[in-house]
Scaffold this motif. Structure first.
Motif, mmCIF file in Angstrom:
data_model
loop_
_atom_site.group_PDB
_atom_site.id
_atom_site.type_symbol
_atom_site.label_atom_id
_atom_site.label_comp_id
_atom_site.label_asym_id
_atom_site.label_seq_id
_atom_site.Cartn_x
_atom_site.Cartn_y
_atom_site.Cartn_z
ATOM 1 N N LYS A 164 -4.646 -0.439 2.233
ATOM 2 C CA LYS A 164 -3.990 -0.716 3.513
ATOM 3 C C LYS A 164 -2.676 -1.471 3.304
ATOM 4 N N ILE A 165 -2.665 -2.378 2.315
ATOM 5 C CA ILE A 165 -1.434 -3.104 2.005
ATOM 6 C C ILE A 165 -0.407 -2.154 1.400
ATOM 7 N N LEU A 166 -0.860 -1.268 0.526
ATOM 8 C CA LEU A 166 0.045 -0.258 -0.033
ATOM 9 C C LEU A 166 0.659 0.590 1.077
ATOM 10 N N ARG A 169 -9.741 7.367 -6.363
ATOM 11 C CA ARG A 169 -8.682 8.344 -6.645
ATOM 12 C C ARG A 169 -8.286 9.088 -5.358
ATOM 13 N N LYS A 170 -9.273 9.521 -4.600
ATOM 14 C CA LYS A 170 -9.000 10.244 -3.359
ATOM 15 C C LYS A 170 -8.255 9.367 -2.365
ATOM 16 N N ALA A 171 -8.667 8.105 -2.262
ATOM 17 C CA ALA A 171 -8.022 7.193 -1.315
ATOM 18 C C ALA A 171 -6.576 6.921 -1.704
ATOM 19 N N PHE A 172 -6.310 6.747 -2.988
ATOM 20 C CA PHE A 172 -4.930 6.550 -3.439
ATOM 21 C C PHE A 172 -4.081 7.788 -3.145
ATOM 22 N N ASN A 173 -4.641 8.959 -3.425
ATOM 23 C CA ASN A 173 -3.907 10.207 -3.178
ATOM 24 C C ASN A 173 -3.583 10.372 -1.694
ATOM 25 N N GLU A 174 -4.548 10.074 -0.855
ATOM 26 C CA GLU A 174 -4.332 10.207 0.584
ATOM 27 C C GLU A 174 -3.300 9.215 1.103
ATOM 28 N N ALA A 175 -3.170 8.090 0.392
ATOM 29 C CA ALA A 175 -2.160 7.088 0.766
ATOM 30 C C ALA A 175 -0.781 7.448 0.219
ATOM 31 N N GLY A 176 -0.716 8.544 -0.566
ATOM 32 C CA GLY A 176 0.569 9.005 -1.076
ATOM 33 C C GLY A 176 0.877 8.608 -2.504
ATOM 34 N N TYR A 177 -0.162 8.180 -3.259
ATOM 35 C CA TYR A 177 0.054 7.713 -4.626
ATOM 36 C C TYR A 177 -0.682 8.584 -5.640
ATOM 37 N N ALA A 178 0.008 8.863 -6.724
ATOM 38 C CA ALA A 178 -0.599 9.593 -7.835
ATOM 39 C C ALA A 178 -1.107 8.597 -8.869
ATOM 40 N N VAL A 179 -2.244 8.911 -9.462
ATOM 41 C CA VAL A 179 -2.814 8.089 -10.523
ATOM 42 C C VAL A 179 -3.265 9.006 -11.659
ATOM 43 N N ILE A 180 -3.631 8.415 -12.770
ATOM 44 C CA ILE A 180 -4.085 9.187 -13.916
ATOM 45 C C ILE A 180 -5.326 10.004 -13.531
ATOM 46 N N GLU A 181 -5.439 11.198 -14.061
ATOM 47 C CA GLU A 181 -6.512 12.103 -13.655
ATOM 48 C C GLU A 181 -7.887 11.590 -14.069
ATOM 49 N N ASP A 182 -7.998 11.113 -15.301
ATOM 50 C CA ASP A 182 -9.273 10.619 -15.805
ATOM 51 C C ASP A 182 -9.151 9.120 -16.069
ATOM 52 N N PHE A 183 -9.833 8.309 -15.274
ATOM 53 C CA PHE A 183 -9.726 6.858 -15.410
ATOM 54 C C PHE A 183 -10.204 6.367 -16.774
ATOM 55 N N ILE A 233 -4.949 0.919 -13.853
ATOM 56 C CA ILE A 233 -4.472 2.100 -13.139
ATOM 57 C C ILE A 233 -3.040 1.871 -12.664
ATOM 58 N N LEU A 234 -2.129 2.681 -13.161
ATOM 59 C CA LEU A 234 -0.759 2.683 -12.652
ATOM 60 C C LEU A 234 -0.670 3.714 -11.535
ATOM 61 N N GLY A 235 -0.240 3.285 -10.370
ATOM 62 C CA GLY A 235 -0.048 4.197 -9.256
ATOM 63 C C GLY A 235 1.429 4.409 -8.995
ATOM 64 N N VAL A 236 1.816 5.642 -8.718
ATOM 65 C CA VAL A 236 3.213 5.992 -8.462
ATOM 66 C C VAL A 236 3.304 6.698 -7.106
ATOM 67 N N ARG A 237 4.174 6.203 -6.230
ATOM 68 C CA ARG A 237 4.325 6.836 -4.913
ATOM 69 C C ARG A 237 5.002 8.189 -5.088
ATOM 70 N N MET A 238 4.301 9.220 -4.688
ATOM 71 C CA MET A 238 4.745 10.581 -5.005
ATOM 72 C C MET A 238 6.060 10.949 -4.344
ATOM 73 N N ASP A 239 6.290 10.501 -3.113
ATOM 74 C CA ASP A 239 7.519 10.910 -2.445
ATOM 75 C C ASP A 239 8.731 10.082 -2.873
ATOM 76 N N ALA A 240 8.530 9.133 -3.786
ATOM 77 C CA ALA A 240 9.660 8.356 -4.310
ATOM 78 C C ALA A 240 10.368 9.091 -5.442
ATOM 79 N N PHE A 241 9.705 10.114 -5.993
ATOM 80 C CA PHE A 241 10.262 10.836 -7.131
ATOM 81 C C PHE A 241 10.102 12.336 -6.911
ATOM 82 N N PRO A 242 11.134 13.123 -7.245
ATOM 83 C CA PRO A 242 11.051 14.575 -7.046
ATOM 84 C C PRO A 242 9.997 15.214 -7.943
ATOM 85 N N VAL A 243 9.487 16.327 -7.504
ATOM 86 C CA VAL A 243 8.447 17.022 -8.257
ATOM 87 C C VAL A 243 9.015 18.233 -8.995
#
Length: 418
Positions: free
Chosen positions: A133-135, A166-180, A201-211
């Motif tokens: 929620k803070i993220l 992992r699902k919650a981070f993804n839904e919040a817009g963040y990518a994380v490593i596939e296998d913890f 776990i390093l999380g990266v906001r997906m829309d901050a960087f082009p794909v």
């Protein structure tokens, strides 16, 4: 002047993770959130005295993170006092990184063994939701989420908690490593004089960087670089218990019980607070002192009669008349890293016996702090047991500094190349 990256620290405890980030030099904390009293006071003191934060009393918010709306917008509370909230503390600045990890007791293997329900009903299983929620509110480009190895196997409601996270981070817009599992580290490999396995776990906001594949930076390339190149480059030679605590003043058993200020001592107190703080052992009975001396001499002499689990269990039963499913005693080895320094250390020191048999005691708060790589000028406040607990709950500051350095390499690379 190099750019400073703004952080918010959640579940900060006494500030091991934060202190490492501050030591690295590229980060500035805007706010820290912790709900326990003594860790909050310790962190406030550290921010004010070491890092010269004039507003430390306000920047360290003592509050229940589950009350997220109040935490963000401000509150007045009988137990926690009042705060203007995170939004006003941030004051329009960009939050670059959120750091921290929810309390680990609900995920820890030891906690699940002790609890008759395997911690399935513990509310701390889902504190990551408050973190997210803070993220979602401040939308930093990165986050660093730390937790125990038990997180990899925890499944309080039958579904693996890592899948939920992992699902919650993804839904919040963040990518994380596939296998913890690929994010699991032993801090001893990074120069911390202690074996302690933690998931980072390093999380990266997906829309901050082009794909786009031709882009210089994508969230996928950032995550890959962090885990496959940068973090491995931070590893170094392991440090030992001898390297870490051998130079501290020796504390020997007293022939009589010493009473001072309502406290009783089994060992002669040393007058060295002007040189080294928090270096006084807990009280030990004559029986326990005898066991500590026996076990220390057993290792020092090379007899090694009591180094197996079965032998230690048998000794415990012989000494106490009780049986235990786990061995209660462990002597630190001079020439190896320590075993894990846990929060449980506040209850007893039986599994963290000083390796010098003549001292016949468990480790002090300062020795535990050194094994967690806290600097000697880091002062722990509150009762002794609270000090042990906050140290055991902390991220080793040297390991935190190396995580901060790894992230800084990514941030600098992005800044340099656009």
């Amino acid at each position: 002047m190099a750019k400073k990256y703004n952080t918010i620290d959640l579940f900060c405890g006494c500030g091991g993770l934060l202190d490492g980030f501050m030591q690295e030099g590229s980060y500035n904390t805007l706010a820290c959130v912790e709900w326990e009293k003594y860790p909050s006071e310790t962190l406030t003191n550290r921010l004010a005295t070491k890092w010269k934060h004039k507003n430390a009393q306000k920047e360290v918010i003592r509050f229940d993170i589950q009350r997220t709306e109040e935490l963000i917008n401000g509150f007045k509370d009988k137990e926690y006092g009042e705060s203007v909230g995170l939004e006003k503390l941030v004051n329009g600045k960009k939050v670059d990184v959120v750091i921290g990890g929810p309390p680990c007791q609900a995920y820890s293997l030891a906690g699940r063994i002790r609890d008759e329900h395997g911690m399935r009903n513990d509310y701390r299983n889902y504190l990551f939701e408050s973190y997210i929620k803070i993220l979602s509110h401040f939308k930093p480009d990165f986050f660093v989420f730390e937790n125990v190895i038990g997180m990899l196997s925890a499944a309080p409601d039958g579904t693996p908690i890592v899948d939920k996270i992992r699902k919650a981070f993804n839904e919040a817009g963040y990518a994380v490593i596939e296998d913890f599992k690929d994010a699991l580290y032993d801090v001893a490999d990074f120069g911390v004089p202690q074996h302690r396995r933690r998931v980072i776990i390093l999380g990266v906001r997906m829309d901050a960087f082009p794909v786009k594949e031709e882009a210089k930076h994508t969230y996928k390339s950032i995550i890959k670089s962090f885990y496959e190149k940068i973090m491995p480059s931070m590893k170094c030679e392991q440090k030992t218990v001898r390297d870490t605590i051998a130079d501290l003043p020796k504390i020997y058993p007293s022939k009589v019980i010493i009473r001072n200020g309502g406290r009783k001592y089994s060992h002669t107190p040393i007058s060295c607070d002007d040189v080294i703080t928090n270096h006084s052992p807990r009280f030990h009975s004559e029986r326990d002192q005898g066991v500590f001396k026996l076990l220390g001499e057993d290792i020092q002499s090379g007899r090694n009669q009591y180094v197996t689990i079965d032998a230690l269990k048998e000794l415990y039963t012989k000494v106490t008349g009780k049986k235990s499913n786990i061995h209660k005693y462990y002597v630190l080895r001079w020439d190896e890293p320590s075993n894990t320094i846990p929060a449980h250390l506040y209850k007893d020191g039986m599994r963290h016996i000083h390796p010098d048999p003549e001292q016949a005691r468990s480790i002090t708060v300062r020795e535990a702090a050194r094994l967690q790589t806290f600097a000697d000028d880091f002062v722990f406040l509150g009762p002794t047991m609270a000090q042990y607990k906050m140290i055991g709950n902390a991220v080793p500051s040297l390991f935190a500094k190396k995580i901060a350095l790894a992230l800084d390499k990514i941030l600098n690379n992005i800044s340099d190349n656009g």
